[in-house]
Design a protein around this motif. Structure first.
Motif, PDB file in Angstrom:
ATOM      1  N   ARG A   1       0.837  -1.204   0.000  1.00 29.83           N
ATOM      2  CA  ARG A   1       0.000   0.000   0.000  1.00 29.83           C
ATOM      3  C   ARG A   1       0.872   1.255   0.000  1.00 29.83           C
ATOM      4  N   LEU A   2       1.980   1.212   0.718  1.00 30.29           N
ATOM      5  CA  LEU A   2       2.894   2.358   0.733  1.00 30.29           C
ATOM      6  C   LEU A   2       3.430   2.626  -0.671  1.00 30.29           C
ATOM      7  N   ASN A   3       3.802   1.578  -1.390  1.00 26.02           N
ATOM      8  CA  ASN A   3       4.302   1.750  -2.752  1.00 26.02           C
ATOM      9  C   ASN A   3       3.247   2.416  -3.634  1.00 26.02           C
ATOM     10  N   GLY A   4       2.019   1.969  -3.547  1.00 22.02           N
ATOM     11  CA  GLY A   4       0.946   2.567  -4.338  1.00 22.02           C
ATOM     12  C   GLY A   4       0.730   4.028  -3.992  1.00 22.02           C
ATOM     13  N   LYS A   5       0.778   4.332  -2.694  1.00 22.53           N
ATOM     14  CA  LYS A   5       0.575   5.706  -2.262  1.00 22.53           C
ATOM     15  C   LYS A   5       1.756   6.598  -2.668  1.00 22.53           C
ATOM     16  N   LEU A   6       2.987   6.055  -2.645  1.00 22.03           N
ATOM     17  CA  LEU A   6       4.143   6.829  -3.099  1.00 22.03           C
ATOM     18  C   LEU A   6       4.036   7.153  -4.590  1.00 22.03           C
ATOM     19  N   ILE A   7       3.607   6.187  -5.384  1.00 18.03           N
ATOM     20  CA  ILE A   7       3.409   6.435  -6.816  1.00 18.03           C
ATOM     21  C   ILE A   7       2.391   7.548  -7.016  1.00 18.03           C
ATOM     22  N   GLU A   8       1.311   7.485  -6.252  1.00 21.59           N
ATOM     23  CA  GLU A   8       0.255   8.499  -6.353  1.00 21.59           C
ATOM     24  C   GLU A   8       0.753   9.886  -5.950  1.00 21.59           C
ATOM     25  N   VAL A   9       1.444   9.973  -4.813  1.00 21.15           N
ATOM     26  CA  VAL A   9       1.864  11.281  -4.321  1.00 21.15           C
ATOM     27  C   VAL A   9       2.964  11.885  -5.203  1.00 21.15           C
ATOM     28  N   VAL A  10       3.876  11.084  -5.706  1.00 20.76           N
ATOM     29  CA  VAL A  10       4.905  11.613  -6.612  1.00 20.76           C
ATOM     30  C   VAL A  10       4.236  12.113  -7.891  1.00 20.76           C
TER      31      VAL A  10
END
Length: 68
Positions: A36-45
């Protein structure tokens, strides 16, 4: 497509994973799992890049162990 290096830590108080991209202001998030962190990092970047063409303030070089 660009690649950014994210630093990932786990908060010992909450147990959540925290990730941020050094030098990319506003590119930080947290989640309960690494997936989930990876998905959220992709989104925020992606959101940071949409707002403006940011200037990355630094390049990630690596990790260094300091023994004291």
């Amino acid at each position: 497509m660009r690649a950014y290096t994210a630093i990932v830590e786990r908060c010992l108080v909450t147990g959540q994973y925290v990730g941020y991209v050094p030098g990319l202001e506003g590119a930080h998030t947290h989640a309960e799992t690494l997936d989930r962190l990876n998905g959220k990092l992709i989104e925020v970047v992606g959101l940071v890049l949409e707002e403006d063409e940011p200037t990355v303030a630094s390049d990630f070089i690596g990790l260094h162990t300091v023994r004291v």
